[in-house]
Design an enzyme around this catalytic site. Structure first.
Site, PDB file in Angstrom:
ATOM      1  N   ARG A   1       0.827  -1.205   0.000  1.00 23.76           N
ATOM      2  CA  ARG A   1       0.000   0.000   0.000  1.00 23.76           C
ATOM      3  C   ARG A   1       0.863   1.258   0.000  1.00 23.76           C
ATOM      4  O   ARG A   1       2.043   1.229   0.332  1.00 23.76           O
ATOM      5  CB  ARG A   1      -0.920   0.004   1.223  1.00 23.76           C
TER       6      ARG A   1
ATOM      7  N   LYS B   1      -8.815  -2.423   0.667  1.00 21.00           N
ATOM      8  CA  LYS B   1      -8.732  -1.591   1.854  1.00 21.00           C
ATOM      9  C   LYS B   1      -9.538  -0.309   1.733  1.00 21.00           C
ATOM     10  O   LYS B   1      -9.911   0.287   2.750  1.00 21.00           O
ATOM     11  CB  LYS B   1      -7.267  -1.268   2.167  1.00 21.00           C
TER      12      LYS B   1
ATOM     13  N   HIS C   1     -10.269  -4.689  12.288  1.00 19.86           N
ATOM     14  CA  HIS C   1      -9.276  -5.328  11.429  1.00 19.86           C
ATOM     15  C   HIS C   1      -8.824  -6.596  12.137  1.00 19.86           C
ATOM     16  O   HIS C   1      -7.847  -6.606  12.886  1.00 19.86           O
ATOM     17  CB  HIS C   1      -8.104  -4.376  11.193  1.00 19.86           C
TER      18      HIS C   1
ATOM     19  N   SER D   1       0.501  -7.471  10.331  1.00 24.87           N
ATOM     20  CA  SER D   1       1.091  -8.416   9.391  1.00 24.87           C
ATOM     21  C   SER D   1       2.257  -9.167  10.028  1.00 24.87           C
ATOM     22  O   SER D   1       3.106  -8.579  10.700  1.00 24.87           O
ATOM     23  CB  SER D   1       1.577  -7.652   8.157  1.00 24.87           C
TER      24      SER D   1
ATOM     25  N   LYS E   1      -2.177 -13.911  12.355  1.00 24.93           N
ATOM     26  CA  LYS E   1      -3.637 -13.741  12.419  1.00 24.93           C
ATOM     27  C   LYS E   1      -4.365 -14.713  11.488  1.00 24.93           C
ATOM     28  O   LYS E   1      -5.302 -15.408  11.890  1.00 24.93           O
ATOM     29  CB  LYS E   1      -3.981 -12.289  12.061  1.00 24.93           C
ATOM     30  N   THR E   2      -3.935 -14.750  10.237  1.00 27.16           N
ATOM     31  CA  THR E   2      -4.584 -15.632   9.269  1.00 27.16           C
ATOM     32  C   THR E   2      -4.302 -17.092   9.585  1.00 27.16           C
ATOM     33  O   THR E   2      -5.196 -17.939   9.558  1.00 27.16           O
ATOM     34  CB  THR E   2      -4.112 -15.295   7.842  1.00 27.16           C
TER      35      THR E   2
ATOM     36  N   ASP F   1     -10.229 -11.090   7.721  1.00 28.79           N
ATOM     37  CA  ASP F   1      -9.512  -9.837   7.877  1.00 28.79           C
ATOM     38  C   ASP F   1     -10.346  -8.647   8.347  1.00 28.79           C
ATOM     39  O   ASP F   1      -9.831  -7.788   9.042  1.00 28.79           O
ATOM     40  CB  ASP F   1      -8.868  -9.476   6.532  1.00 28.79           C
TER      41      ASP F   1
ATOM     42  N   ARG G   1       1.235 -12.385  -1.704  1.00 27.11           N
ATOM     43  CA  ARG G   1      -0.142 -12.584  -1.257  1.00 27.11           C
ATOM     44  C   ARG G   1      -0.891 -13.566  -2.156  1.00 27.11           C
ATOM     45  O   ARG G   1      -0.574 -13.734  -3.332  1.00 27.11           O
ATOM     46  CB  ARG G   1      -0.895 -11.261  -1.290  1.00 27.11           C
TER      47      ARG G   1
END
Length: 528
Positions: free
Chosen positions: A55, A196, A215, A233, A237-238, A252, A317
């Site tokens: 980003r 986003k 988030h 990141s 989390k994932t 997410d 990703r």
């Protein structure tokens, strides 16, 4: 000034063609025809995003108008005048003239009462595929609301903005008009900007509807109880929320309403750096699916992804629909959360692998949003660096963090949910000295927190940070639970702990006098 219907019809009238809601095989074929991608050996779509592999937060702007002037957290968001936005929009629309445009009409928000009808217009077939994978496809899994709030995203990656003409910083712009819910994205091919931008709109509007935007990942236990997983990141989390025994609500972005939790999306955008079939089998399998979009993943000569190759970026990703996972929650919704987990990857080697938080401590860590970057992950980083991102997603939070913090405090009080801090980072020393906490121990500790096994066990109070830490957990080395004991030099640990506590306090000063009070680190108890 364009409204949604006029904007969409104007683009349709000037475009060379408009493809409406092409399905995955068609979009894959069009992307191949346009030389936008190549296929992996398994049929996934491999793309490169060019100069931008992440980003561009400094190039994100919100239109400053009567709705936003006194509500947006301007210290965190660039401001664009309505006049500049109008000129940018006209020029972006003109840049689509004569091109083949792909239109996707999708939904955001699994709760039909709090839903957005999102139309994305882009000249890129692979970007259309990306957002089709990630948002909710009408008619799939989720009920469509009677009157979804319209959103239009004009995506023109090849168009270069003019700072003098458009009131921006560079040739790259992500501009959001919150009053009309119109988004313009130019000068970048990184697809995460599309995803986003929807989240940013939701984060601005949701609190006005009594909904806490988050988030985080979310999943369900065997009795239908929801758990939330916050983390920046690289914190897991994932990985940790993808559990075949706990159906996934979402990966997410979520909302927490009076009725429970709902997913904003219909897909997952997972990091693939060093992805392992053993440690992350569900995500690994998804990368082999036809139509999954792999961003900046290097392929070998046989067109097999090499997830260990980070020569293009560490931010590799995979974007895929949530329904390809083996265990997902029906309707992408869940009840009131029973457990809230904050994940951090502490590269200083100070924090314990798990700690129980009081509601006040939970809000403190939510507002802090801590993790640490390790040496070598970015140019110029030679030792661990603390990263603080308020609400674990500051770039996407248009309102002041305390707005979301106060809402979380209310939700925790009303729900009685337990809160935990889990460190997936280092033990026995900081990065370069200690070692990463093993995933098996993390999973055991997480499971114990989720199933209530830690509710009645003996706890010690951390003298510096004030939270409670289990003394012993079955299946986990008890020494691991007390980080100081894992260091060869206890005095070095003490110095590092004081250093990290000081970073927490310095970061929290932007929230006022509370930086020097509970529930933050108790600096007065330790001598320099």
């Amino acid at each position: 000034m364009f409204d949604h219907d006029t904007l969409r019809s104007t683009i349709a009238a000037s475009a060379g063609s408009v493809s409406h809601n092409d399905i995955v095989p068609v979009l894959v074929a069009r992307a191949l025809q346009g030389d936008e991608c190549e296929l992996t050996a398994d049929g996934a779509v491999s793309v490169r995003t060019g100069a931008f592999t992440g980003r561009s937060p400094k190039d994100k702007f919100i239109v400053r108008d009567a709705l936003t002037a006194d509500s947006v957290w301007w210290d965190n968001s660039g401001a664009m005048s309505p006049a500049h936005f109008s000129v940018l929009l006209e020029d972006a629309v003109a840049a689509l003239g004569g091109l083949n445009v792909f239109r996707q009409d999708l939904l955001a928000g699994a709760d039909p009462r709090l839903q957005y009808g999102v139309t994305v217009l882009t000249p890129s077939a692979w970007h259309a595929l990306f957002i089709r994978n990630l948002l909710i496809r009408p008619g799939e899994m989720v009920q469509t609301g009677a009157n979804p709030t319209p959103v239009t995203i004009v995506h023109v990656p090849q168009f270069k903005a003019d700072p003098a003409r458009h009131g921006c910083r560079s040739e790259t712009v992500i501009a959001l008009d919150m009053s009309r819910n119109i988004v313009i994205i130019t000068g970048t091919s990184y697809a995460g900007e599309i995803k986003k931008s929807v989240f940013s709109l939701f984060n601005f509007h949701a609190p006005r509807q009594g909904v806490l935007p988050m988030h985080c990942s979310a999943n369900l236990g065997k009795d239908g109880e929801a758990a939330l997983f916050f983390g920046l990141s690289g914190t897991g989390k994932t990985t940790l929320s993808n559990d075949p025994d706990r159906p996934l609500i979402g990966d997410d972005e979520h909302g927490w309403s009076d009725d429970g939790v709902f997913n904003l999306e219909g897909g997952c955008y997972a990091k693939t750096v060093k992805l392992s079939a053993t440690a992350e089998p569900e995500i690994f399998a998804a990368t082999k699916r036809f139509g999954t979009v792999l961003e900046n993943v290097v392929l070998d000569d046989a067109k097999v992804p090499d997830f260990d190759d980070v020569s293009l970026t560490e931010n590799t990703r995979a974007a895929y629909p949530i329904h390809v996972l083996p265990a997902i929650a029906k309707g992408s919704v869940g009840g009131t959360p029973k457990t809230v987990v904050f994940l951090t990857a502490d590269a200083f080697g100070v924090l314990p692998p798990i700690a129980r938080l009081t509601p006040d401590q939970a809000v403190y860590h939510f507002l802090s949003g801590y993790t640490a970057k390790v040496a070598g992950t970015e140019r110029g980083i030679t030792e661990p660096q603390a990263t603080f991102s308020a609400c674990f997603g500051a770039p996407f939070m248009p309102l002041h963090p305390t707005v979301y913090g106060e809402m979380l405090a209310e939700k925790l009080r009303a729900s009685g949910a337990s809160a935990w801090l889990i460190n997936t980072g280092w033990t026995g020393g900081g990065y370069g000295v200690g070692k990463r906490i093993d995933i098996a121990s993390t999973r055991r500790l997480l499971s114990a927190a989720l199933n209530g096994a830690l509710d009645d066990i003996a706890m010690r109070t951390d003298e510096l940070f004030g939270f409670e830490v289990p003394v012993a957990v079955p299946g986990v080395d008890s020494k691991l639970l007390t980080p100081r004991l894992t260091w060869a030099d206890a005095a070095a640990y003490d110095r590092q702990a004081l250093h990290l506590a000081g970073l927490f306090r310095a970061n929290f000063e932007k929230f006022g006098d509370a930086a020097n009070a509970e529930p933050g680190p108790r600096m007065a108890q330790a001598a320099e």
